[in-house]
Write an enzyme that holds these catalytic residues in place. Structure first.
Site, PDB file in Angstrom:
ATOM      1  N   HIS A 118       0.404  -0.711  -6.330  1.00 54.25           N
ATOM      2  CA  HIS A 118       1.777  -1.158  -6.095  1.00 54.25           C
ATOM      3  C   HIS A 118       2.589  -0.281  -5.143  1.00 54.25           C
ATOM      4  O   HIS A 118       3.757  -0.593  -4.882  1.00 54.25           O
ATOM      5  CB  HIS A 118       2.507  -1.287  -7.430  1.00 54.25           C
ATOM      6  CG  HIS A 118       2.580  -0.010  -8.216  1.00 54.25           C
ATOM      7  ND1 HIS A 118       3.438   0.145  -9.274  1.00 54.25           N
ATOM      8  CD2 HIS A 118       1.905   1.172  -8.105  1.00 54.25           C
ATOM      9  CE1 HIS A 118       3.297   1.358  -9.789  1.00 54.25           C
ATOM     10  NE2 HIS A 118       2.363   1.984  -9.090  1.00 54.25           N
ATOM     11  N   HIS A 119       2.004   0.806  -4.644  1.00 52.56           N
ATOM     12  CA  HIS A 119       2.718   1.629  -3.661  1.00 52.56           C
ATOM     13  C   HIS A 119       2.389   1.240  -2.226  1.00 52.56           C
ATOM     14  O   HIS A 119       2.981   1.797  -1.293  1.00 52.56           O
ATOM     15  CB  HIS A 119       2.397   3.112  -3.861  1.00 52.56           C
ATOM     16  CG  HIS A 119       2.808   3.651  -5.193  1.00 52.56           C
ATOM     17  ND1 HIS A 119       4.062   3.464  -5.720  1.00 52.56           N
ATOM     18  CD2 HIS A 119       2.107   4.374  -6.119  1.00 52.56           C
ATOM     19  CE1 HIS A 119       4.125   4.051  -6.911  1.00 52.56           C
ATOM     20  NE2 HIS A 119       2.954   4.600  -7.172  1.00 52.56           N
ATOM     21  N   ALA A 120       1.462   0.325  -2.035  1.00 55.69           N
ATOM     22  CA  ALA A 120       1.120  -0.113  -0.679  1.00 55.69           C
ATOM     23  C   ALA A 120       2.213  -1.024  -0.148  1.00 55.69           C
ATOM     24  O   ALA A 120       2.577  -2.023  -0.775  1.00 55.69           O
ATOM     25  CB  ALA A 120      -0.222  -0.826  -0.676  1.00 55.69           C
ATOM     26  N   HIS A 121       2.763  -0.668   1.014  1.00 55.13           N
ATOM     27  CA  HIS A 121       3.796  -1.442   1.693  1.00 55.13           C
ATOM     28  C   HIS A 121       3.162  -2.361   2.729  1.00 55.13           C
ATOM     29  O   HIS A 121       1.954  -2.323   2.958  1.00 55.13           O
ATOM     30  CB  HIS A 121       4.792  -0.501   2.361  1.00 55.13           C
ATOM     31  CG  HIS A 121       5.667   0.247   1.411  1.00 55.13           C
ATOM     32  ND1 HIS A 121       5.174   1.149   0.483  1.00 55.13           N
ATOM     33  CD2 HIS A 121       7.019   0.242   1.234  1.00 55.13           C
ATOM     34  CE1 HIS A 121       6.180   1.661  -0.213  1.00 55.13           C
ATOM     35  NE2 HIS A 121       7.303   1.123   0.224  1.00 55.13           N
ATOM     36  N   ASN A 161       7.219   0.398  -5.739  1.00 58.28           N
ATOM     37  CA  ASN A 161       8.068   0.324  -4.544  1.00 58.28           C
ATOM     38  C   ASN A 161       7.470  -0.544  -3.449  1.00 58.28           C
ATOM     39  O   ASN A 161       8.202  -1.243  -2.734  1.00 58.28           O
ATOM     40  CB  ASN A 161       8.374   1.729  -4.014  1.00 58.28           C
ATOM     41  CG  ASN A 161       7.132   2.528  -3.644  1.00 58.28           C
ATOM     42  OD1 ASN A 161       6.052   2.328  -4.192  1.00 58.28           O
ATOM     43  ND2 ASN A 161       7.286   3.464  -2.723  1.00 58.28           N
TER      44      ASN A 161
END
Length: 303
Positions: A118-121, A161
């Site tokens: 879930h931190h991969a943008h 994020n």
């Protein structure tokens, strides 16, 4: 209940690396030994295609990852050394969440025995996350016409994020994250619903906050599918966690989320997300109890 695993796709790490990569194979072994599943319940997923990844990520970023053209700074931000194995594992992890979502729509519940990245943008990775499996899966299933509305329930101790950023302007994907206020990432994104918890939050306060939040999520999102990131890192002895949940508190958390989905007849796909306990067996135990709770909740007649 289908369990999709990717631990056979090795992401080579140097000796002493702090990411507990071995937890995934140990989790699968423990689930096999539990007697709750048969051989056919375990499947290796197809890798996410470039087209699928580009539904959540910038094409240039996907191309740089695939070709090994990330800058040194980009590699440091991800936290894994680049290798062809890293690319394959990351694609398979996204593919596993897509497969779990499709299976959940058919059977009520399915699990990616990894994922939760879930931190991969859209245009960069960070925090041990290369491609955002939840965002890729939600966008792909919608593109395939399988659903219109998805809710991401993110109970990793760190804010999701990347998911929040990718989905910020996407009304079809509702993002909810409940996480440590003072933990990584230190610059938070804005989810559709964020609940920030102080250090040392324990079982009772955590579960009280979660109960109210779930009511809001289902009322606001009206999801046709939930993607549940069941992080093991709110555990009191997690090296990166800073919250204070017990094994029993984490089990109650899982049961609360799964019961909320079942009561509303909303299918749920589960990803494991983070877990960095001082004793890796604790992390494996927490992830295992999540999967077993899901099996019991959605397949109670199997004994």
């Amino acid at each position: 209940m289908k369990l999709f695993y990717t631990d056979v796709f090795v992401l080579p790490l140097p000796a002493g690396h702090r990411f507990p990569m071995e937890k995934y194979a140990r989790l699968r072994e423990r689930l096999r030994a539990s007697g709750a599943f048969v051989h056919g319940d375990f499947e290796t997923p197809e890798a996410a295609t470039t087209e699928e990844l580009c539904r959540a990520h910038d094409a240039a970023y996907v191309a740089r990852v695939s070709a090994g053209e990330l800058s040194a700074a980009e590699v440091r931000r991800i936290g894994f050394p680049w290798s062809p194995g890293m690319v394959e594992r990351s694609r398979r992890s996204a593919g596993a969440t897509m497969a779990a979502c499709r299976a959940a729509l058919d059977t009520g519940c399915a699990v990616n025995l990894a994922g939760g990245t879930h931190h991969a943008h859209a245009a960069h990775g960070e925090g041990f996350c290369v491609f955002n499996d939840a965002a890729v899966a939600a966008r792909t299933l919608r593109a395939e016409g399988l659903l219109q509305r998805v809710a991401v329930i993110d109970l990793d101790v760190h804010q999701g994020n990347g998911t929040a950023s990718i989905c910020a302007d996407d009304p079809a994907i509702f993002t909810f994250s409940m996480h440590g206020a003072r933990n990584f990432p230190f610059r938070k994104a804005s989810s559709d619903l964020d609940i920030e918890l102080p250090d040392a939050t324990g079982d009772a306060a955590y579960l009280e906050q979660l109960a109210g939040a779930l009511e809001r999520v289902f009322a606001l999102a009206r999801p046709q599918l939930v993607i549940y990131l069941a992080g093991a890192d709110p555990y009191h002895d997690d090296r990166l966690g800073r919250l204070a949940l017990s094994f029993a508190g984490l089990a109650a958390r899982d049961e609360m989320v799964l019961a909320a989905c079942r009561q509303r007849a909303v299918p749920v796909a589960i990803a494991m997300a983070g877990g960095y306990a001082r004793d890796i067996d604790d992390t494996v135990r927490i992830h295992c109890q999540t999967v077993l709770a899901a099996r019991q909740m959605f397949n109670p007649l199997l004994g």
